[in-house]
Design a protein around this motif. Structure first.
Motif, PDB file in Angstrom:
ATOM      1  N   LYS A 458       0.822  -1.207   0.000  1.00 17.87           N
ATOM      2  CA  LYS A 458       0.000   0.000   0.000  1.00 17.87           C
ATOM      3  C   LYS A 458       0.855   1.255   0.000  1.00 17.87           C
ATOM      4  O   LYS A 458       0.422   2.318  -0.477  1.00 17.87           O
ATOM      5  CB  LYS A 458      -0.933  -0.014   1.219  1.00 17.87           C
ATOM      6  N   HIS A 498      -8.222  -3.194  -3.263  1.00 20.06           N
ATOM      7  CA  HIS A 498      -7.191  -3.124  -2.218  1.00 20.06           C
ATOM      8  C   HIS A 498      -5.840  -3.485  -2.833  1.00 20.06           C
ATOM      9  O   HIS A 498      -5.717  -4.430  -3.625  1.00 20.06           O
ATOM     10  CB  HIS A 498      -7.527  -4.081  -1.078  1.00 20.06           C
ATOM     11  N   PRO A 499      -4.776  -2.724  -2.519  1.00 23.48           N
ATOM     12  CA  PRO A 499      -3.472  -2.961  -3.167  1.00 23.48           C
ATOM     13  C   PRO A 499      -2.963  -4.389  -3.049  1.00 23.48           C
ATOM     14  O   PRO A 499      -2.381  -4.911  -4.008  1.00 23.48           O
ATOM     15  CB  PRO A 499      -2.550  -1.973  -2.446  1.00 23.48           C
ATOM     16  N   PHE A 780      -8.320   3.757  -3.438  1.00 21.44           N
ATOM     17  CA  PHE A 780      -7.256   3.080  -4.166  1.00 21.44           C
ATOM     18  C   PHE A 780      -7.219   3.519  -5.631  1.00 21.44           C
ATOM     19  O   PHE A 780      -6.156   3.557  -6.254  1.00 21.44           O
ATOM     20  CB  PHE A 780      -7.451   1.564  -4.056  1.00 21.44           C
ATOM     21  N   ARG A 783      -5.311   6.737  -5.577  1.00 18.56           N
ATOM     22  CA  ARG A 783      -3.886   6.481  -5.360  1.00 18.56           C
ATOM     23  C   ARG A 783      -3.220   5.992  -6.634  1.00 18.56           C
ATOM     24  O   ARG A 783      -2.125   6.426  -6.996  1.00 18.56           O
ATOM     25  CB  ARG A 783      -3.716   5.446  -4.243  1.00 18.56           C
TER      26      ARG A 783
END
Length: 809
Positions: A458, A498-499, A780, A783
């Motif tokens: 992350k 989710h990473p 996410f 990001r």
């Protein structure tokens, strides 16, 4: 250079023991005997980069050429010079002493050649500067002072050439060599200090803040280096700092005041450096960034506080202290002429320090870590064309303690280096594979490193995550896709973007690129199978007579597609197919016609990539006649994405090929990538792979035309034509960057509108897991989007320089 072996006992120096074969070779050379058993790496030493080739026989020519005794003798001397310091069973000191005697006997025949080989070996074999300095010191105590003096002068000339060509790795090793020459009393410390001052003078014009000039008597060119970037000051400071671990102790003993002044100059430069942009180059965002030069400065200061002690560099001269203390000629060092900064000068960019393992794993001094890490980086640099020989070096560094953790960490740091790694990802994958197979201590450290990166993914820069995915899939393909997958099953409870979950899913996709669906499904545990993408399968839109989404309506184009596909499979003449398509355009709309042609072409070549590319090349003329407007180009792109929606790899390759054939253009791809339908895919690796490929093709075309203009400087007519094409290409490049930036602004605007629509009590993570629209604009997603935007700025910052005013406007 020979490779150190991996069978050293723990706590011993790898470089201090030798086998009988090596000592016998010295005796064979002195007696004129011929050794038919030398390894390939001893043949045809390439002085330019310290690499080896195996062309011709061991006498230095092809086997059909007559035997040349002089060349054979020089080849043997080259082998001895290159291999000195390798691990054998007799002592290193005995071999240095024997080689000094051999060289002295051969100077009258091969003096110039020996000089060239020795200087080239110094700047290409990272661990051997102390060995070569000791060798020269022994020769300097006899009747070879003139030869040693020429080596000193030639080393200065070589350093000037390396600085002028911005080959700073070689320059660093040469500066380090001068430190060793001072250690063995070949040059006087004041001459060494003048050389260091000449390098540090370049820092005075490389920062916005001014600093007092030194009292150096060197003929450096700092005055003409105005307006130089900070990177120039950084690299020249690094050259000095990276040499001090080898000579700091001698300077502290003989000239402590001058050494203190050198340290003060470095401290003044370090205090005025600007590191505001360092966060852009940081791999791990959950740590306070520190650049590599700052880390080295701390390590050197730690060594100074420790009375300049370092246990890593070889110190063979200590065995000859009594002989070297005898009166011997000390040679002058010609004034170093540092080339001024020029617009074409290229300096290494700033680099953030990368650490994976906790500091309590370091069982050594901070400066020893730098020396080991620097040797590892240099070995990877010099042996990238011969990784097997490089692995031998990497596993046999002359250290008194285990360093496998530093080795794994350093190789990964180079793989993840920003803005771009020094070499292709495949090189680091190959190195790590060979290291794991060669040293039983490395697999556990490697697994720990991967787990650490996975746990912290992350916080890893998104471009580095893309590299990790690609590299890790290649790595697993060499180990039958075996991994502790059960440890990663927890990702199934995470939201789709989710990473960690995305990392596993993207790794599976890249594994399928290297294998096939059934094989990967057998390697993956059942709990993770939902993350495995479906098997690649074509989606021929016109296979059915009725529309898939509206079964009660006919599938427009079905009849035409059926007939056209039959003609393509029957390999009908191109003229017949062109005539059919022309007739089809009068029956269905142009965009639908383009869609039919693309789907039929892709279906005809769906069997394999080679079939697909052959199909494109066969009907390229048809493409060019059919695709003329921006709408038609968009239709082609949409058809490709729709036909291969189950295989991102096919989409990447096809769009790249269609751009190469100029069926579609870069701007059309950008418009498609930033279309509303593609926004949910912004967390996918393939989207940014396509965008990078698109930008690279545009830039490569501009560079090719620039080279063509230079090549036709005397041909006026052709030059004018090429310059016209170059002007068009440069306008396209500018428009491409402007469009990318504008589209980024637009999509971020859409995200802000979404955020402003959320009420204070709404849980964005819950929405991202449940609501389709919200999932697009999850935390996410933002990001990934911002991270890839940052990566484009890093990668293309030089190309963006001319466009920045228009972007800002």
């Amino acid at each position: 250079g020979g490779g150190y072996r991996n069978d050293r006992p723990q706590g011993s120096r790898s470089g201090g023991r030798y086998d009988d074969h090596h000592g016998q070779e010295y005796r064979r050379h002195s007696s004129g005997g011929r050794d038919e058993g030398r390894s390939d790496r001893d043949r045809n030493y390439n002085r330019g980069r310290g690499r080896y080739s195996t062309g011709g026989d061991e006498r230095g020519g092809s086997r059909d050429q007559p035997y040349d005794a002089a060349q054979d003798s020089m080849n043997r001397l080259t082998s001895l010079l290159v291999r000195i310091g390798d691990k054998t069973s007799s002592t290193l000191e005995q071999n240095i002493d024997a080689l000094a005697i051999i060289l002295e006997a051969e100077l009258h025949k091969h003096g110039d050649s020996i000089t060239n080989v020795l200087v080239s070996a110094v700047e290409a074999l990272p661990t051997k500067a102390p060995v070569y300095a000791t060798l020269l010191a022994l020769m300097n105590t006899s009747k070879s002072q003139t030869f040693v003096g020429e080596i000193v002068a030639e080393s200065v000339r070589a350093l000037e050439k390396r600085l002028e060509s911005c080959q700073f790795t070689e320059a660093k090793l040469l500066v380090r060599f001068f430190m060793e020459l001072a250690n063995v009393h070949i040059i006087q410390p004041p001459a060494l200090i003048s050389l260091l001052d000449a390098l540090l003078d370049q820092t005075s014009s490389s920062s916005s803040s001014s600093s007092s000039s030194s009292s150096s008597s060197s003929s450096s060119s700092s005055a003409s280096s105005s307006h130089a970037p900070q990177e120039r000051g950084d690299v020249y400071t690094f050259l000095v700092l990276a040499a001090l671990p080898w000579g700091g102790a001698e300077l502290a003993r003989t000239h402590p005041e001058e050494l203190a002044r050198i340290m003060e100059r470095i401290q003044a430069y370090m205090a005025r450096r600007n590191t505001d942009t360092l966060h852009i180059l940081t791999v791990l965002a959950d740590e306070d960034p520190e650049d590599y030069l700052t880390t080295l400065w701390k390590q050197v200061n730690s060594q100074r506080d420790d009375k300049w002690v370092s246990t890593v560099p070889l110190k063979p001269s200590t065995s000859f202290e009594s002989r070297l203390a005898a009166a011997a000629t000390q040679h002058g060092v010609p004034a170093l002429r540092v080339p001024p900064h020029a617009p074409a000068s290229r300096y290494p960019p700033a680099c953030a320090t990368f650490r994976l393992f906790p500091s309590d794993m370091d069982q050594h001094r901070p400066i020893d870590r730098f020396v080991i890490e620097d040797h590892i980086v240099d070995i990877m640099y010099f042996f990238n064309a011969g990784h097997r020989e490089g692995v031998k070096f990497l596993l046999g560094l002359p250290t008194p303690f285990p360093y496998e953790a530093i080795l794994v960490e350093t190789v990964l740091s180079q793989l993840l280096k920003l803005p771009v790694p020094p070499f292709k990802e495949m090189y680091y994958a190959t190195l790590l594979i060979d290291l794991l197979k060669a040293n039983p201590a490395i697999p556990m450290l490697f697994a720990r490193a991967v787990d650490t990166l996975f746990t912290r993914v992350k916080h890893v820069d998104v471009e580095c995550v893309d590299r990790l995915v690609s590299w890790f899939a290649v790595h697993l393909s060499n180990f039958d896709y075996n991994w502790e997958w059960d440890d990663w099953q927890g990702v199934m409870s995470f939201v789709p973007d989710h990473p960690q979950r995305r990392f596993v899913e993207d790794t599976f996709r890249h594994m399928m690129r290297l294998s096939y669906h059934e094989r990967i499904s057998r390697a993956v545990p059942e709990a993770l199978l939902p993350l495995l993408p479906p098997a690649p399968a074509p989606a021929f839109k016109f296979a059915q007579a009725h529309d898939r989404d509206h079964p009660d309506q006919p599938n427009l184009g079905h009849a035409q597609a059926t007939e056209l596909l039959g003609m393509m499979r029957a390999k009908a003449p191109i003229t017949n197919i062109n005539a059919f398509v022309t007739e089809m355009q009068s029956v269905i709309p142009p965009e639908k016609c383009s869609e039919v042609v693309v789907h039929c072409l892709l279906q005809a070549g769906a069997k394999s990539f080679s079939h697909l590319l052959n199909s494109i090349e066969r009907y390229l003329q048809l493409f060019n006649s059919l695709v003329r407007s921006s709408e038609q180009r968009q239709a082609v792109i949409l058809s490709v994405a729709e036909f291969w929606h189950s295989s991102q790899q096919h989409v990447v390759i096809l769009l790249d090929k269609l751009t190469t054939y100029r069926v579609i253009d870069s701007l059309s791809i950008v418009m498609w990538l930033f279309s509303p339908a593609m926004l949910p895919h912004f967390t996918r690796v393939y989207v940014w792979e396509i965008l990078r490929n698109t930008i690279d093709k545009t830039l490569n075309r501009v560079r090719a035309l620039q080279a063509e203009v230079s090549a036709n400087a005397t041909n006026t007519d052709l030059r004018v034509k090429v310059e016209t094409n170059l002007d068009i290409a440069q306008r396209e490049q500018k428009q491409l960057f402007l469009t990318i930036f504008q589209k980024f602004v637009d999509v971020i605007g859409e995200y802000r509108k979404y955020r402003s629509s959320l009420s204070e009590d709404e849980d964005e993570d819950m929405l991202s897991a449940q609501d389709g629209e919200a999932r697009v604009f999850s935390e996410f997603w933002l990001r990934s989007t911002l991270g890839h935007f940052k990566s484009l700025g890093r990668r293309y910052h030089r190309d963006l320089a001319g466009v920045l005013p228009a972007i800002e406007a």
